[in-house]
Design a protein around this motif. Structure first.
Motif, mmCIF file in Angstrom:
data_model
loop_
_atom_site.group_PDB
_atom_site.id
_atom_site.type_symbol
_atom_site.label_atom_id
_atom_site.label_comp_id
_atom_site.label_asym_id
_atom_site.label_seq_id
_atom_site.Cartn_x
_atom_site.Cartn_y
_atom_site.Cartn_z
ATOM 1 N N LEU A 112 0.815 -1.208 0.000
ATOM 2 C CA LEU A 112 0.000 0.000 0.000
ATOM 3 C C LEU A 112 0.850 1.260 0.000
ATOM 4 C CD1 LEU A 112 -2.811 -1.079 2.470
ATOM 5 C CD2 LEU A 112 -2.980 -0.772 0.010
ATOM 6 N N LEU A 158 1.946 1.696 -3.441
ATOM 7 C CA LEU A 158 0.790 2.079 -4.247
ATOM 8 C C LEU A 158 0.455 3.554 -4.043
ATOM 9 C CD1 LEU A 158 -1.120 0.620 -6.173
ATOM 10 C CD2 LEU A 158 -2.665 0.249 -4.250
ATOM 11 N N SER A 183 0.498 6.394 -6.898
ATOM 12 C CA SER A 183 -0.693 7.163 -7.234
ATOM 13 C C SER A 183 -0.404 8.647 -7.329
ATOM 14 C CB SER A 183 -1.785 6.930 -6.175
ATOM 15 O OG SER A 183 -2.205 5.597 -6.198
ATOM 16 N N VAL A 199 -8.019 7.560 -7.685
ATOM 17 C CA VAL A 199 -8.535 6.934 -6.476
ATOM 18 C C VAL A 199 -9.511 7.845 -5.752
ATOM 19 C CG1 VAL A 199 -7.919 5.918 -4.270
ATOM 20 C CG2 VAL A 199 -6.416 5.621 -6.239
ATOM 21 N N VAL A 237 -10.593 4.035 -0.729
ATOM 22 C CA VAL A 237 -10.056 2.680 -0.628
ATOM 23 C C VAL A 237 -9.902 2.297 0.838
ATOM 24 C CG1 VAL A 237 -7.704 3.567 -0.854
ATOM 25 C CG2 VAL A 237 -8.137 1.142 -1.234
ATOM 26 N N LEU A 260 -13.306 -0.426 -2.292
ATOM 27 C CA LEU A 260 -12.581 0.366 -3.273
ATOM 28 C C LEU A 260 -13.554 1.086 -4.196
ATOM 29 C CD1 LEU A 260 -9.762 0.992 -4.563
ATOM 30 C CD2 LEU A 260 -10.135 -1.015 -6.000
ATOM 31 N N GLU A 307 -4.784 -1.464 -8.278
ATOM 32 C CA GLU A 307 -5.594 -1.534 -7.062
ATOM 33 C C GLU A 307 -6.748 -2.525 -7.221
ATOM 34 O OE1 GLU A 307 -6.496 1.858 -4.757
ATOM 35 O OE2 GLU A 307 -5.094 3.143 -5.834
ATOM 36 N N TYR A 363 -5.477 -6.006 -6.945
ATOM 37 C CA TYR A 363 -5.218 -6.393 -5.565
ATOM 38 C C TYR A 363 -6.506 -6.749 -4.833
ATOM 39 C CZ TYR A 363 -3.628 -6.371 -0.752
ATOM 40 O OH TYR A 363 -3.377 -6.748 0.543
#
Length: 227
Positions: A16, A19, A23, A37, A40, A96, A113, A116
């Motif tokens: 994460l 990630l 992002s 995003v 999440v 998400l 994402e 995952y």
């Protein structure tokens, strides 16, 4: 001494962090990546599965590394500026909501994402999800006229998990599209599985399986067929 659960949590936190950093990076100069995003949630502990546990899973906890693929644009997306989906995994509790397509392209970090969240929750294996499957979900949402998250029963399945499930159910195909990241089993809160099935049939895309007893609908990106 660290336990398997501690290692899993540490690995997930590391994932994460990477990630979150990714992002913040623009992809090829595009601003789409930074806007992808919306929301999440990845709980630090795994949710309880509704299927029977099996000791064999203790030998399958090593996650397969993510394999990056160049997504192919669906012809349906050329007329649409952006596409957003929301998910809630019934087994892990992961939530998400994001835009996975914007300004004529798929957003790589958003796809990561999604991959995952839709991982094999029994083994934590991660696999690329077919973007055509995401498009099916988006147009299904549009057809139903809802903005609710899709409740995920099953996304990607590793060959190990698929083989294990076949021991308990004749309804699990030996060469399931789930093993290719090309299938998903879903529900929608407040929407009957029959209504979801009927809406999916109007799209005439891929496979549509109806399971009223277990209250879910199967979608895949194979040839159009129903059961």
């Amino acid at each position: 001494m660290k336990t398997d659960e501690d290692n899993t949590i540490a690995s997930r936190r590391q994932f994460l962090k990477k990630l979150a950093w990714g992002s913040l990076m623009a992809l090829s100069g595009s601003e789409a990546a930074t806007a992808a995003v919306r929301h999440v949630i990845y709980p630090h502990r795994r949710g309880h599965s509704h299927e029977p546990a099996h000791p064999a899973y203790s030998h399958a906890r090593k996650a397969r590394p993510y394999v990056n693929t160049q997504p192919v644009l669906s012809p349906y997306l050329h007329a649409v500026e952006h596409k957003t989906l929301a998910f809630e995994h019934t087994h892990t509790g992961d939530k998400l909501k994001l835009t996975y397509f914007e300004h004529g392209r798929y957003i790589e970090e958003a796809l990561r994402e999604i991959n995952y969240l839709l991982r094999d929750f029994r083994t934590d294996d991660v696999h690329p999800i077919d973007t055509a499957l995401l498009d099916q979900l988006f147009f299904l949402k549009q057809t139903l006229g809802v903005n609710k998250p899709f409740h995920i029963i099953s996304g990607y399945r590793s060959p190990f998990t698929n083989s294990w499930l076949r021991r308990f159910s004749h309804g699990v195909a030996e060469h399931s599209f789930h093993m290719q990241g090309r299938a998903i089993d879903i529900r929608l809160e407040g929407v009957s599985s029959k209504t979801i099935r009927n809406a999916a049939l109007t799209l005439a895309q891929g496979g549509v399986g109806y399971y009223p007893r277990d209250n879910f609908v199967h979608l895949d990106t194979g040839r159009f067929r129903t059961w």
